[in-house]
Design an enzyme around this catalytic site. Structure first.
Site, PDB file in Angstrom:
ATOM      1  N   HIS A 239      -7.007  -7.506  -1.022  1.00 39.13           N
ATOM      2  CA  HIS A 239      -7.685  -8.560  -0.267  1.00 39.13           C
ATOM      3  C   HIS A 239      -8.825  -9.089  -1.134  1.00 39.13           C
ATOM      4  CE1 HIS A 239      -6.300  -7.198   3.885  1.00 39.13           C
ATOM      5  NE2 HIS A 239      -6.096  -6.085   3.199  1.00 39.13           N
TER       6      HIS A 239
ATOM      7  N   ASP B  47      -4.546 -15.116   3.699  1.00 38.96           N
ATOM      8  CA  ASP B  47      -4.307 -14.158   4.778  1.00 38.96           C
ATOM      9  C   ASP B  47      -4.145 -14.923   6.097  1.00 38.96           C
ATOM     10  OD1 ASP B  47      -4.996 -10.843   5.105  1.00 38.96           O
ATOM     11  OD2 ASP B  47      -4.892 -12.062   6.925  1.00 38.96           O
ATOM     12  N   ILE B  48      -3.162 -14.500   6.897  1.00 42.06           N
ATOM     13  CA  ILE B  48      -2.856 -15.192   8.159  1.00 42.06           C
ATOM     14  C   ILE B  48      -3.946 -14.964   9.209  1.00 42.06           C
ATOM     15  CG2 ILE B  48      -1.540 -13.365   9.335  1.00 42.06           C
ATOM     16  CD1 ILE B  48       0.623 -15.480   9.892  1.00 42.06           C
TER      17      ILE B  48
ATOM     18  N   ASN C 235      -6.623  -1.327   1.082  1.00 46.58           N
ATOM     19  CA  ASN C 235      -6.454  -0.293   2.094  1.00 46.58           C
ATOM     20  C   ASN C 235      -5.211   0.516   1.742  1.00 46.58           C
ATOM     21  OD1 ASN C 235      -8.652  -1.313   3.589  1.00 46.58           O
ATOM     22  ND2 ASN C 235      -7.331  -2.841   4.567  1.00 46.58           N
TER      23      ASN C 235
ATOM     24  N   HIS D 137      -1.456  -4.500  -1.796  1.00 49.24           N
ATOM     25  CA  HIS D 137      -2.107  -5.817  -1.849  1.00 49.24           C
ATOM     26  C   HIS D 137      -3.603  -5.631  -2.007  1.00 49.24           C
ATOM     27  CE1 HIS D 137      -1.523  -4.514   2.331  1.00 49.24           C
ATOM     28  NE2 HIS D 137      -2.714  -5.033   2.591  1.00 49.24           N
TER      29      HIS D 137
ATOM     30  N   GLY E 138      -6.386   2.413   6.622  1.00 49.35           N
ATOM     31  CA  GLY E 138      -6.213   1.269   7.510  1.00 49.35           C
ATOM     32  C   GLY E 138      -5.158   0.284   7.041  1.00 49.35           C
ATOM     33  N   GLN E 139      -4.238   0.752   6.200  1.00 44.42           N
ATOM     34  CA  GLN E 139      -3.193  -0.144   5.693  1.00 44.42           C
ATOM     35  C   GLN E 139      -2.176  -0.441   6.792  1.00 44.42           C
ATOM     36  OE1 GLN E 139      -1.112   1.476   2.296  1.00 44.42           O
ATOM     37  NE2 GLN E 139      -0.027  -0.442   1.875  1.00 44.42           N
TER      38      GLN E 139
HETATM   39  P1  AMP Z   1      -3.789  -4.258   5.437  1.00 48.80           P
HETATM   40  O1  AMP Z   1      -4.233  -4.022   6.854  1.00 48.80           O
HETATM   41  O2  AMP Z   1      -4.766  -3.904   4.396  1.00 48.80           O
HETATM   42  O3  AMP Z   1      -2.418  -3.660   5.201  1.00 48.80           O
HETATM   43  O4  AMP Z   1      -3.668  -5.822   5.309  1.00 48.80           O
HETATM   44  C1  AMP Z   1      -2.551  -6.563   5.705  1.00 48.80           C
HETATM   45  C2  AMP Z   1      -2.988  -7.995   5.765  1.00 48.80           C
HETATM   46  O5  AMP Z   1      -1.848  -8.808   5.775  1.00 48.80           O
HETATM   47  C3  AMP Z   1      -3.803  -8.345   7.021  1.00 48.80           C
HETATM   48  O6  AMP Z   1      -5.073  -8.863   6.644  1.00 48.80           O
HETATM   49  C4  AMP Z   1      -2.931  -9.386   7.720  1.00 48.80           C
HETATM   50  O7  AMP Z   1      -3.684 -10.390   8.353  1.00 48.80           O
HETATM   51  C5  AMP Z   1      -2.100  -9.921   6.568  1.00 48.80           C
HETATM   52  N1  AMP Z   1      -0.826 -10.485   6.946  1.00 48.80           N
HETATM   53  C6  AMP Z   1       0.128  -9.927   7.729  1.00 48.80           C
HETATM   54  N2  AMP Z   1       1.183 -10.743   7.855  1.00 48.80           N
HETATM   55  C7  AMP Z   1       0.901 -11.851   7.110  1.00 48.80           C
HETATM   56  C8  AMP Z   1       1.595 -13.060   6.828  1.00 48.80           C
HETATM   57  N3  AMP Z   1       2.804 -13.311   7.337  1.00 48.80           N
HETATM   58  N4  AMP Z   1       0.992 -13.972   6.037  1.00 48.80           N
HETATM   59  C9  AMP Z   1      -0.237 -13.742   5.535  1.00 48.80           C
HETATM   60  N5  AMP Z   1      -0.937 -12.618   5.750  1.00 48.80           N
HETATM   61  C10 AMP Z   1      -0.379 -11.693   6.531  1.00 48.80           C
END
Ligand code: AMP
Ligand code: ZN
Length: 113
Positions: free
Chosen positions: A101, A30-31, A86, A99, A92-93
């Site tokens: 986590h 995760d970024i 999420n 995906h 909170g998606q």
């Molecule tokens: P959610 O809020 O459950 O939809 O989670 C989306 C997740 O994607 C968040 O934890 C972000 O930090 C992660 N995310 C968004 N863009 C990227 C990216 N380019 N590379 C890795 N993780 C990302």
């Protein structure tokens, strides 16, 4: 999906730290990590959210959880970890490509915020 950030990661169009890949799924860091270990497991197929799990993709969901568990072992999350999905606005998606986590190496709180 042309403007899906996770589909772009799958295609290699935007960079990411991929830690696992097979014909159906990938996992990457995760970024914006919320724990010392925080990675995401996603299907290569663009499925928007858990709301769209059905007969056609339920086995794929099991595969994603299998990968999550396998990678958690490899990352040494022996004391436990949290798998989070999420779904939708209330969940909170923020990225509309399903995906899971996987968060670990710190004690998680309950209930979640
Ligand atoms: P959610 O809020 O459950 O939809 O989670 C989306 C997740 O994607 C968040 O934890 C972000 O930090 C992660 N995310 C968004 N863009 C990227 C990216 N380019 N590379 C890795 N993780 C990302
Ligand atoms: Zn996508």
């Amino acid at each position: 999906m042309d403007n899906c950030i996770f589909c772009k990661i799958i295609k290699g169009d935007i960079p990411s730290t991929i830690i696992y890949e097979d014909e159906k799924a990938i996992a990457f860091e995760d970024i914006n990590p919320q724990a010392p270990v925080h990675f995401l497991v996603i299907p290569k197929e663009h499925i928007i959210s858990a709301k769209y799990i059905d007969e056609s993709n339920k086995d794929l969901m099991g595969h994603l959880l299998f990968i999550a568990s396998k990678l958690a072992k490899e990352k040494g999350l022996d004391e436990g970890y949290r798998i989070v999905n999420n779904c939708g606005i209330d969940g909170g998606q923020t990225v509309e490509h399903i995906h899971f986590h996987v968060l670990g190496k710190r004690k998680m709180l309950w209930p979640p915020g």
